[in-house]
Design a protein around this motif. Structure first.
Motif, PDB file in Angstrom:
ATOM      1  N   SER A  40      -4.535  -6.223  -3.267  1.00 14.72           N
ATOM      2  CA  SER A  40      -5.077  -6.156  -1.912  1.00 14.72           C
ATOM      3  C   SER A  40      -6.140  -7.229  -1.689  1.00 14.72           C
ATOM      4  CB  SER A  40      -5.667  -4.765  -1.664  1.00 14.72           C
ATOM      5  OG  SER A  40      -6.296  -4.700  -0.403  1.00 14.72           O
ATOM      6  N   LYS A  41      -7.040  -7.373  -2.650  1.00 15.28           N
ATOM      7  CA  LYS A  41      -8.104  -8.375  -2.520  1.00 15.28           C
ATOM      8  C   LYS A  41      -7.527  -9.788  -2.541  1.00 15.28           C
ATOM      9  CE  LYS A  41     -11.716  -5.442  -4.447  1.00 15.28           C
ATOM     10  NZ  LYS A  41     -12.490  -5.091  -5.669  1.00 15.28           N
ATOM     11  N   ASN A  53      -3.736   2.150  -9.305  1.00 21.87           N
ATOM     12  CA  ASN A  53      -4.747   1.957  -8.264  1.00 21.87           C
ATOM     13  C   ASN A  53      -5.583   0.695  -8.490  1.00 21.87           C
ATOM     14  OD1 ASN A  53      -4.091   4.152  -6.607  1.00 21.87           O
ATOM     15  ND2 ASN A  53      -5.289   5.567  -7.861  1.00 21.87           N
ATOM     16  N   GLN A  54      -5.917   0.413  -9.737  1.00 20.29           N
ATOM     17  CA  GLN A  54      -6.696  -0.790 -10.030  1.00 20.29           C
ATOM     18  C   GLN A  54      -5.902  -2.055  -9.702  1.00 20.29           C
ATOM     19  OE1 GLN A  54      -8.036  -0.503 -14.115  1.00 20.29           O
ATOM     20  NE2 GLN A  54      -9.831   0.713 -13.554  1.00 20.29           N
ATOM     21  N   GLN A  58       0.835  -1.206   0.000  1.00 21.84           N
ATOM     22  CA  GLN A  58       0.000   0.000   0.000  1.00 21.84           C
ATOM     23  C   GLN A  58       0.869   1.255   0.000  1.00 21.84           C
ATOM     24  OE1 GLN A  58      -2.426   0.759   3.545  1.00 21.84           O
ATOM     25  NE2 GLN A  58      -4.060   1.470   2.227  1.00 21.84           N
ATOM     26  N   TRP A  91      -3.476  -2.257  -7.559  1.00 18.32           N
ATOM     27  CA  TRP A  91      -3.325  -2.348  -6.101  1.00 18.32           C
ATOM     28  C   TRP A  91      -4.590  -2.948  -5.489  1.00 18.32           C
ATOM     29  CZ3 TRP A  91      -1.705  -3.451  -1.731  1.00 18.32           C
ATOM     30  CH2 TRP A  91      -2.318  -3.017  -0.552  1.00 18.32           C
ATOM     31  N   ASP A  92      -5.761  -2.537  -5.980  1.00 19.05           N
ATOM     32  CA  ASP A  92      -7.010  -3.119  -5.493  1.00 19.05           C
ATOM     33  C   ASP A  92      -7.026  -4.632  -5.724  1.00 19.05           C
ATOM     34  OD1 ASP A  92      -7.982  -0.679  -4.653  1.00 19.05           O
ATOM     35  OD2 ASP A  92      -9.231  -0.337  -6.425  1.00 19.05           O
TER      36      ASP A  92
END
Length: 200
Positions: free
Chosen positions: A131-132, A124-125, A49, A127-128
């Motif tokens: 993260s998921k 950002n996409q 992050q 990273w999402d």
């Protein structure tokens, strides 16, 4: 034909898995039976992050005409490094079965845009996505064997590889920025706080 990115990732994984295997084959002579205090899942998410935020902040701080700058003809440009960071999240986590978004083309991704807004969106996409994928792993998943990477490799090694690679490319981007006279935004903020504290 395999892409250079895929070949590099496979080589890195093999080397990493070999190191893990050597470590695992070393007898444990320690008498310390304290439970581990390191939570790899939580720390990996914090690290990734932080790297993503710094990449986004740096992308937004760069003059637009610098996005195509590269230190030499045989190296990636700023834009290509940012997109490489984003794309590797799909590629590396794909080694343990995480499926990238429909339409993702690894070979073309790094050169897919030089527009700041799209680069930030891609960072950002991805990273999402990362993260998921990592949040969806249990502690048991981190220890799940991944024989294709080596006899002692597991899915936690894949996450470790992603963290290490992300930090490597952040360092590359900082070096690029400094070479162009751009001070990373987080350094600017730290300098402001230091100056304010000294003035009190």
């Amino acid at each position: 034909m395999k892409s250079p990115i895929f070949s590099s990732m496979c080589l890195a994984c093999v080397l990493n898995a070999s190191a893990v295997a050597m470590h695992a084959q070393t007898p444990d002579t320690s008498t310390d039976r304290t439970a581990p205090s390191y939570d790899m899942k939580a720390q990996a998410l914090l690290d990734l992050q932080d790297v993503n935020k710094k990449c986004v902040d740096l992308a937004e701080a760069l003059p637009s005409d610098k996005l195509t700058w590269r230190p030499s003809t045989d190296t990636r440009s700023f834009a290509e490094v940012f997109l490489h960071v984003a794309g590797e999240r799909y590629g590396i986590l794909g080694m343990m079965g995480a499926n990238p978004p429909a339409g993702f083309k690894a070979r073309e991704f790094e050169k897919s845009t030089i527009e700041r807004s799209r680069i930030v969106e891609d960072l950002n996409q991805s990273w999402d996505f990362a993260s998921k994928a990592i949040n969806g792993m249990s502690n048991e998943d981190f220890a799940k064997p991944l024989p294709k990477l080596g006899p002692q490799a597991n899915e936690g090694d894949v996450v470790y590889l992603l963290v290490a690679d992300a930090h490597e490319h952040l360092g590359q981007l900082v070096a690029y920025a400094r070479q162009n006279g751009v001070v990373p935004p987080w350094t600017v903020e730290a300098q402001k706080k230091k100056t304010a504290a000294a003035a009190k």
